[in-house]
Structures are given as C-alpha cells and as structure tokens.
Design a protein around this motif. Structure first.
Motif, PDB file in Angstrom:
ATOM      1  N   THR A  43      85.962  12.092  -2.762  1.00 13.90           N
ATOM      2  CA  THR A  43      85.067  12.123  -1.601  1.00 13.90           C
ATOM      3  C   THR A  43      84.197  10.877  -1.575  1.00 13.90           C
ATOM      4  N   LEU A  44      83.610  10.525  -2.713  1.00 13.18           N
ATOM      5  CA  LEU A  44      82.777   9.322  -2.770  1.00 13.18           C
ATOM      6  C   LEU A  44      83.604   8.085  -2.445  1.00 13.18           C
ATOM      7  N   ARG A  45      84.821   8.006  -2.961  1.00 17.54           N
ATOM      8  CA  ARG A  45      85.689   6.859  -2.676  1.00 17.54           C
ATOM      9  C   ARG A  45      85.961   6.740  -1.181  1.00 17.54           C
ATOM     10  N   LYS A  46      86.233   7.858  -0.534  1.00 20.07           N
ATOM     11  CA  LYS A  46      86.509   7.838   0.903  1.00 20.07           C
ATOM     12  C   LYS A  46      85.275   7.439   1.708  1.00 20.07           C
ATOM     13  N   ILE A  47      84.110   7.899   1.292  1.00 22.79           N
ATOM     14  CA  ILE A  47      82.882   7.522   1.994  1.00 22.79           C
ATOM     15  C   ILE A  47      82.618   6.031   1.806  1.00 22.79           C
ATOM     16  N   GLU A  48      82.722   5.546   0.570  1.00 30.50           N
ATOM     17  CA  GLU A  48      82.470   4.133   0.294  1.00 30.50           C
ATOM     18  C   GLU A  48      83.459   3.220   1.007  1.00 30.50           C
ATOM     19  N   SER A  49      84.678   3.677   1.199  1.00 33.38           N
ATOM     20  CA  SER A  49      85.686   2.847   1.864  1.00 33.38           C
ATOM     21  C   SER A  49      85.621   2.965   3.380  1.00 33.38           C
ATOM     22  N   GLY A  50      84.789   3.868   3.889  1.00 28.59           N
ATOM     23  CA  GLY A  50      84.674   4.055   5.337  1.00 28.59           C
ATOM     24  C   GLY A  50      85.711   4.992   5.918  1.00 28.59           C
ATOM     25  N   ARG A  51      86.548   5.589   5.072  1.00 25.81           N
ATOM     26  CA  ARG A  51      87.582   6.511   5.575  1.00 25.81           C
ATOM     27  C   ARG A  51      86.973   7.814   6.077  1.00 25.81           C
ATOM     28  N   VAL A  52      85.806   8.178   5.556  1.00 19.91           N
ATOM     29  CA  VAL A  52      85.075   9.337   6.066  1.00 19.91           C
ATOM     30  C   VAL A  52      83.813   8.770   6.715  1.00 19.91           C
ATOM     31  N   ALA A  53      83.899   8.560   8.023  1.00 20.33           N
ATOM     32  CA  ALA A  53      82.806   7.894   8.739  1.00 20.33           C
ATOM     33  C   ALA A  53      81.630   8.815   9.022  1.00 20.33           C
ATOM     34  N   THR A  54      81.880  10.121   9.023  1.00 18.13           N
ATOM     35  CA  THR A  54      80.810  11.067   9.336  1.00 18.13           C
ATOM     36  C   THR A  54      80.746  12.153   8.266  1.00 18.13           C
ATOM     37  N   PRO A  55      80.332  11.791   7.052  1.00 18.29           N
ATOM     38  CA  PRO A  55      80.255  12.798   5.988  1.00 18.29           C
ATOM     39  C   PRO A  55      79.143  13.802   6.263  1.00 18.29           C
ATOM     40  N   ALA A  56      79.249  14.955   5.654  1.00 22.70           N
ATOM     41  CA  ALA A  56      78.252  16.015   5.830  1.00 22.70           C
ATOM     42  C   ALA A  56      76.905  15.558   5.273  1.00 22.70           C
ATOM     43  N   PHE A  57      75.842  15.971   5.934  1.00 24.09           N
ATOM     44  CA  PHE A  57      74.501  15.584   5.508  1.00 24.09           C
ATOM     45  C   PHE A  57      74.216  15.960   4.061  1.00 24.09           C
ATOM     46  N   PRO A  58      74.518  17.194   3.616  1.00 25.48           N
ATOM     47  CA  PRO A  58      74.219  17.524   2.216  1.00 25.48           C
ATOM     48  C   PRO A  58      74.948  16.615   1.224  1.00 25.48           C
ATOM     49  N   THR A  59      76.134  16.172   1.580  1.00 27.28           N
ATOM     50  CA  THR A  59      76.884  15.265   0.715  1.00 27.28           C
ATOM     51  C   THR A  59      76.155  13.933   0.579  1.00 27.28           C
ATOM     52  N   ILE A  60      75.755  13.375   1.708  1.00 22.28           N
ATOM     53  CA  ILE A  60      75.036  12.099   1.677  1.00 22.28           C
ATOM     54  C   ILE A  60      73.687  12.261   0.998  1.00 22.28           C
ATOM     55  N   ALA A  61      72.992  13.344   1.277  1.00 27.77           N
ATOM     56  CA  ALA A  61      71.686  13.571   0.645  1.00 27.77           C
ATOM     57  C   ALA A  61      71.818  13.609  -0.873  1.00 27.77           C
ATOM     58  N   ALA A  62      72.854  14.246  -1.370  1.00 24.56           N
ATOM     59  CA  ALA A  62      73.057  14.338  -2.820  1.00 24.56           C
ATOM     60  C   ALA A  62      73.376  12.971  -3.420  1.00 24.56           C
ATOM     61  N   ILE A  63      74.231  12.195  -2.762  1.00 25.49           N
ATOM     62  CA  ILE A  63      74.606  10.874  -3.276  1.00 25.49           C
ATOM     63  C   ILE A  63      73.400   9.937  -3.254  1.00 25.49           C
ATOM     64  N   VAL A  64      72.683   9.937  -2.146  1.00 25.22           N
ATOM     65  CA  VAL A  64      71.508   9.080  -2.003  1.00 25.22           C
ATOM     66  C   VAL A  64      70.458   9.427  -3.059  1.00 25.22           C
ATOM     67  N   ASP A  65      70.302  10.706  -3.332  1.00 22.57           N
ATOM     68  CA  ASP A  65      69.339  11.143  -4.346  1.00 22.57           C
ATOM     69  C   ASP A  65      69.721  10.602  -5.719  1.00 22.57           C
ATOM     70  N   VAL A  66      70.990  10.718  -6.075  1.00 28.05           N
ATOM     71  CA  VAL A  66      71.458  10.220  -7.372  1.00 28.05           C
ATOM     72  C   VAL A  66      71.257   8.712  -7.473  1.00 28.05           C
ATOM     73  N   LEU A  67      71.442   8.004  -6.366  1.00 25.91           N
ATOM     74  CA  LEU A  67      71.274   6.555  -6.362  1.00 25.91           C
ATOM     75  C   LEU A  67      69.811   6.130  -6.290  1.00 25.91           C
ATOM     76  N   GLY A  68      68.915   7.106  -6.066  1.00 20.58           N
ATOM     77  CA  GLY A  68      67.485   6.799  -6.004  1.00 20.58           C
ATOM     78  C   GLY A  68      67.070   6.103  -4.722  1.00 20.58           C
ATOM     79  N   LEU A  69      67.791   6.388  -3.645  1.00 22.45           N
ATOM     80  CA  LEU A  69      67.492   5.773  -2.357  1.00 22.45           C
ATOM     81  C   LEU A  69      66.704   6.717  -1.460  1.00 22.45           C
ATOM     82  N   SER A  70      66.071   6.151  -0.464  1.00 23.67           N
ATOM     83  CA  SER A  70      65.353   6.919   0.544  1.00 23.67           C
ATOM     84  C   SER A  70      66.298   7.233   1.704  1.00 23.67           C
TER      85      SER A  70
END
Length: 98
Positions: A43-70
């Motif tokens: 899932t992360l690979r697909k998001i990073e490559s742009g293959r999943v252009a509209t990922p679910a909000f909870p997915t992005i929120a979790a990734i952003v949190d782990v990366l320490g981003l706002s």
C-alpha cells in the motif's frame, strides 16, 4: 460500487503526495514505515508511486504520523496551485514537521 475516473487534479495531487512521502521517508525503509503505520508495504509503495492517487484518510493520517509530519502542511503542499513555490525542496520534510 462503480468508481468514477480520477480527474487530472486528483492524479496530480496523488503524485505530489507520493513524492512528498518519499522525501519525508528519506533513508528509512519502506517496510519499517509501513509496519509502524499499520499499512502493508505494498500500500505504501503504491501511494509513493502515485498508483493510488486517492488513499483513504486514515491511511494517510497513520503514515504522516509515523513520519512526524503535520497533516495541515501536507494538505497545503499537495493542493498548492501549479507554478506556486511550494515545499518541493530537499528540506521539505523538516518544514512539514509538526
């Protein structure tokens, strides 16, 4: 459920999101970030490559949190108008940190 085709704007926003997440991840492994965020590495690979252009909000929120981003800064960055100077530089992750 039938999914409508993505608009060019959604595709571009997904590309920007993927690039931003790749930069923020830096040298950390995709596997460790994905597992810490509770998503599959695929899932992360697909998001990073742009293959999943509209990922679910909870997915992005979790990734952003782990990366320490706002989330607010990420949203602003991926929605900036074309041609507007954004946080596309190499130190973008540091400026997006919460």
């Amino acid at each position: 459920m039938v999914r409508l085709p993505l608009t060019p704007e959604e595709i571009e926003r997904g590309r920007r999101l993927g690039a931003l997440l790749r930069r923020a991840r830096g040298e950390r492994s995709m596997l460790s970030i994905a597992l810490d965020a509770g998503v599959s590495p695929e899932t992360l690979r697909k998001i990073e490559s742009g293959r999943v252009a509209t990922p679910a909000f909870p997915t992005i929120a979790a990734i952003v949190d782990v990366l320490g981003l706002s989330l607010d800064a990420v949203w602003s960055e991926i929605n900036r108008p074309d041609g507007e100077a954004g946080l596309a530089g190499s130190d973008a992750a540091g400026r997006l940190a919460s």
